[in-house]
Design a protein around this motif. Structure first.
Motif, short mmCIF file in Angstrom:
data_model
loop_
_atom_site.label_atom_id
_atom_site.label_comp_id
_atom_site.label_asym_id
_atom_site.label_seq_id
_atom_site.Cartn_x
_atom_site.Cartn_y
_atom_site.Cartn_z
N THR A 182 -82.74 17.18 16.18
CA THR A 182 -83.09 16.96 14.79
C THR A 182 -82.25 15.81 14.24
O THR A 182 -81.07 15.71 14.53
CB THR A 182 -82.82 18.22 13.95
N SER A 183 -82.88 14.99 13.42
CA SER A 183 -82.14 13.90 12.79
C SER A 183 -82.43 13.86 11.30
O SER A 183 -83.45 14.37 10.83
CB SER A 183 -82.49 12.56 13.44
N ASP A 209 -84.53 14.83 5.44
CA ASP A 209 -84.98 15.16 6.79
C ASP A 209 -86.07 14.19 7.24
O ASP A 209 -86.59 13.40 6.45
CB ASP A 209 -85.44 16.62 6.89
N SER A 210 -86.43 14.25 8.50
CA SER A 210 -87.38 13.29 9.07
C SER A 210 -88.78 13.41 8.46
O SER A 210 -89.53 12.45 8.45
CB SER A 210 -87.45 13.44 10.59
#
Length: 188
Positions: free
Chosen positions: A1-2, A71-72
């Protein structure tokens, strides 16, 4: 997760002066984050433990800013205000004055800008007064040449060496026609 970390430098005085009611109504400046363009971005990979420590870029450490983590999917975000302020402002609401300190020392020459509301907070805030704290860090924010005493104040305090902060307070609980002498009040 990025996630993406966005750093948005904020001119607190401009933000305060254009929307002082947001401070009186309990909103924080970080609630209006998209108003400010991001100065710098960083993409951060979140390790499996779910925690990542991200340092403030050295070029921005002396700035007041909003740090946003997005978040992405661009649907979830969190905002926090980062300030370089070491000011401590003690407000004496009953008497309508404040004292500015830093590291337990009085701060003279702190600029103070005050907006006031008379009646309900839903009404518009009006510029009330501004000035500088004296040698004892003292500033009588509620004392002004007005007919009625305001019910609430939004107060911006800044100093070039100590940073900035905003306070919102209720109006004085008593008449403010006091004798102001070296930060001590005497009530008749």
């Amino acid at each position: 997760t990025s996630v993406s970390v966005e750093y948005r430098v904020v001119d607190v005085e401009v933000s305060f002066s254009t929307a002082p009611l947001q401070y009186l109504q309990g909103q924080k400046i970080s609630d209006t984050t998209r108003v400010f363009a991001a100065t710098e971005y960083r993409d951060v990979v979140i390790p499996s433990e779910g925690v990542a420590v991200v340092d403030i870029p050295s070029s921005l450490r002396n700035e007041t800013m909003i740090v946003s983590v997005v978040d992405s999917s661009q649907r979830l975000s969190s905002n926090v205000m980062y300030t370089n302020s070491d000011l401590s402002v003690k407000v004496y609401e009953r008497d309508g004055y404040l004292v500015v300190r830093s590291d337990e020392k009085y701060v003279s020459g702190a600029y103070v800008k005050v907006y006031a509301v008379s009646g309900s907070v839903e009404k518009s805030a009006r510029f009330y007064k501004d000035g500088y704290s004296d040698r004892g860090g003292y500033f009588p924010y509620a004392k002004a040449n007005v007919v009625s005493v305001p019910t609430a104040f939004a107060i911006f305090v800044t100093h070039p060496s100590h940073g900035s902060m905003v306070k919102s307070v209720s109006g004085p609980q008593q008449s403010i026609d006091h004798l102001w002498l070296f930060g001590v009040t005497t009530v008749d």
